[in-house]
Design a protein around this motif. Structure first.
Motif, PDB file in Angstrom:
ATOM      1  N   ARG A 246       0.822  -1.212   0.000  1.00 53.13           N
ATOM      2  CA  ARG A 246       0.000   0.000   0.000  1.00 53.13           C
ATOM      3  C   ARG A 246       0.855   1.260   0.000  1.00 53.13           C
ATOM      4  NH1 ARG A 246      -5.380   0.425   1.664  1.00 53.13           N
ATOM      5  NH2 ARG A 246      -6.094   2.580   1.911  1.00 53.13           N
ATOM      6  N   VAL A 247       1.942   1.220   0.764  1.00 50.33           N
ATOM      7  CA  VAL A 247       2.794   2.406   0.849  1.00 50.33           C
ATOM      8  C   VAL A 247       3.433   2.715  -0.495  1.00 50.33           C
ATOM      9  CG1 VAL A 247       4.858   1.124   1.562  1.00 50.33           C
ATOM     10  CG2 VAL A 247       4.607   3.510   2.219  1.00 50.33           C
ATOM     11  N   ARG A 312       2.146   8.797   8.124  1.00 47.68           N
ATOM     12  CA  ARG A 312       0.892   9.450   7.750  1.00 47.68           C
ATOM     13  C   ARG A 312       0.861  10.908   8.198  1.00 47.68           C
ATOM     14  NH1 ARG A 312      -4.488   8.880   6.371  1.00 47.68           N
ATOM     15  NH2 ARG A 312      -5.944  10.079   7.642  1.00 47.68           N
ATOM     16  N   ALA A 467      -3.476   6.981   2.570  1.00 50.78           N
ATOM     17  CA  ALA A 467      -2.262   6.693   3.339  1.00 50.78           C
ATOM     18  C   ALA A 467      -2.610   6.062   4.683  1.00 50.78           C
ATOM     19  CB  ALA A 467      -1.452   7.967   3.563  1.00 50.78           C
ATOM     20  N   ARG A 468      -1.831   5.065   5.068  1.00 52.49           N
ATOM     21  CA  ARG A 468      -1.950   4.438   6.378  1.00 52.49           C
ATOM     22  C   ARG A 468      -0.623   4.589   7.100  1.00 52.49           C
ATOM     23  NH1 ARG A 468      -6.293   4.928   4.926  1.00 52.49           N
ATOM     24  NH2 ARG A 468      -7.955   3.393   4.650  1.00 52.49           N
ATOM     25  N   ASP A 469      -0.696   4.617   8.414  1.00 55.99           N
ATOM     26  CA  ASP A 469       0.541   4.805   9.163  1.00 55.99           C
ATOM     27  C   ASP A 469       1.430   3.575   9.052  1.00 55.99           C
ATOM     28  OD1 ASP A 469       2.200   6.419  10.523  1.00 55.99           O
ATOM     29  OD2 ASP A 469       1.038   6.479  12.382  1.00 55.99           O
ATOM     30  N   VAL A 470       2.741   3.813   9.039  1.00 58.72           N
ATOM     31  CA  VAL A 470       3.725   2.750   8.952  1.00 58.72           C
ATOM     32  C   VAL A 470       4.644   2.864  10.154  1.00 58.72           C
ATOM     33  CG1 VAL A 470       5.623   1.794   7.596  1.00 58.72           C
ATOM     34  CG2 VAL A 470       3.639   2.778   6.428  1.00 58.72           C
TER      35      VAL A 470
END
Length: 476
Positions: A246-247, A312, A467-470
């Protein structure tokens, strides 16, 4: 030194280009001076990234440096706009190898928590070199000639190559590989056809012409063929499996959009300041200075903020600043004070610094060493792709608006080039004609800045929605 040479060369040339256009009298080819460089540096980046993973960083870096320096010398010797565009394309072939290889080496040498500090140092170095560029470009253009801007980085590039030969050592595990030449050629052909279609569609032939329709159709066919080839290739130049992350998908989309904003701003703000406002090469360089200073500052702290607040949060905050800056640029086009221009350019710097570091460092952590070159190069690929298409699109919009506005004044459209001519070419226009042409150019740039705002807002929405946090661990 290598990164400084590439960074400085870009900004040195930007402030000299209005003068180059004025002397060579080919405003119609203005976008191609950028696009040729961006196109060749864009389409070769994936291949260089793959070669760096297979044959090592050292060989790819030295090969790219040789091409870049050869292109620089030839640009300085160019006798016309067409020659300059060809040699800028050669420069791009070299830059496509240099920049991603540099950042890949950084990722090889340092762990994430160390890289956050080192990345800040390199970002500051890039900012200083970029900051020196506009002023140096203006000084060289006014004192010597626009040709000198292409020679200034050559000694430093040669020194960087010498240091790399003497001191950079690496151990590359030999492995059999089948280079994806077909995929590389299809990607290059598809992007070239798309860029030509964007440019020709509004420069005389029209969107419904057989030429433009054929270019668009060819682009679709070649890019579709590229996807098919990548799915079947044993060692693809750009593995499609990476986009399952996803990133990777979010970063790629954001890099395309923000790249269009970045290259649009650096291409057309100097043209606006020197051509529409009549502030000369020095004014064009001064307009870019706040962005470069703030990019240097934010680039230094951005990687550390990434470790503290996560991907994010940094991505949203950075793209929000870029969107606000683009809104300020629209106000400037409608007559806002120079203060608004300088503040907007500073906000661009505070936005691009952290966003560039965030998208690249997160990808480097998401893949193994054997794909790190490809992942790192992909950030430049999509940013440059966005810049290439963005400059062509904005150039087409400018061409349409400028043609109609100049026609309304009854003047020759070719006379617009005189607005950027050096002092030795002055006096060709009356005061009234000069005022009319500057007003026409300023009005034609208004929709250019509106489109830039739309692109920046779309970047922000993309990050907000997808966007999702990584999680990034300091010890990795």
């Amino acid at each position: 030194m290598a990164m400084a040479v590439v960074a400085m060369e870009t900004t040195v040339v930007v402030t000299a280009l209005p003068t180059i256009v004025g002397e060579l009298d080919r405003l119609d080819l203005y976008p191609w001076v950028f696009s040729a460089y961006l196109l060749t540096s864009t389409v070769t980046v994936p291949l260089y990234g793959k070669l760096a993973d297979v044959f090592g960083r050292r060989r790819v870096f030295l090969f790219g440096t040789a091409l870049f320096l050869a292109g620089s010398v030839l640009c300085g010797l160019a006798g016309g706009m067409t020659e300059l565009i060809v040699f800028r394309a050669l420069q791009g072939l070299g830059a496509g190898a240099m920049m991603p290889t540099i950042f890949t080496v950084i990722a090889d040498l340092y762990r994430l928590h160390e890289r956050a500090k080192v990345q800040g140092v390199f970002s500051t170095l890039w900012g200083i070199a970029s900051l020196v560029g506009p002023g140096l470009g203006a000084w060289l253009t006014l004192t010597w000639s626009w040709r000198s801007v292409f020679f200034v980085g050559v000694p430093f590039g040669l020194a960087a190559a010498l240091f790399f030969i003497c001191f950079f050592k690496e151990r590359v595990e030999p492995r059999k590989v089948s280079l994806d030449i077909a995929g590389s050629l299809l990607l290059m052909g598809g992007l070239t056809a798309l860029l030509l279609a964007l440019t020709q569609g509004t420069e005389g032939v029209g969107w419904a012409s057989p030429l433009v329709i054929g270019l668009l159709a060819g682009s679709v066919v070649m890019l579709a063929g590229f996807i098919v080839v990548e799915r079947c290739a044993p060692d693809p130049v750009l593995p499609l499996s990476l986009f399952e992350l996803r990133v990777m998908s979010v970063s790629s989309a954001a890099n395309v959009l923000s790249g269009a904003v970045l290259f649009g701003v650096t291409s057309y703000v100097p043209l606006f300041v020197q051509g529409a406002r009549g502030e000369g090469p020095a004014g064009a360089g001064a307009a870019l200075t706040p962005m470069l200073v703030c990019w240097s500052l934010s680039g230094f702290v951005g990687p550390r903020l990434l470790l503290r607040f996560g991907f994010r949060a940094i991505a949203i905050g950075a793209t929000l600043l870029i969107a606000v800056a683009s809104a300020g640029l629209v106000l400037v086009a409608y007559g806002a004070s120079p203060t608004v221009l300088y503040v907007s350019m500073a906000l661009y710097g505070f936005g691009f610094g952290p966003s560039t570091a965030a998208f690249m460092m997160v990808l480097q952590e998401a893949v193994p060493w054997s794909q790190r070159g490809v992942a790192t190069s992909s950030t430049q690929l999509f940013r440059s792709l966005g810049g290439t298409l963005g400059v062509a699109l904005l150039g087409s919009i400018l061409h349409v608006g400028l043609t109609s506005r100049v026609a309304a004044t009854g003047l020759d459209p070719a006379a617009v080039s005189s607005l950027m001519a050096p002092s030795s070419h002055a006096g060709a226009l009356s005061v009234a004609d000069e005022v009319a042409l500057r007003a026409a150019l300023g009005g034609a740039l208004e929709p250019v800045f509106w489109v830039t705002l739309v692109l920046a807002a779309t970047t922000l929405v993309t990050v907000l929605v997808f966007a999702r946090d990584v999680k990034l661990h300091r010890g990795t």
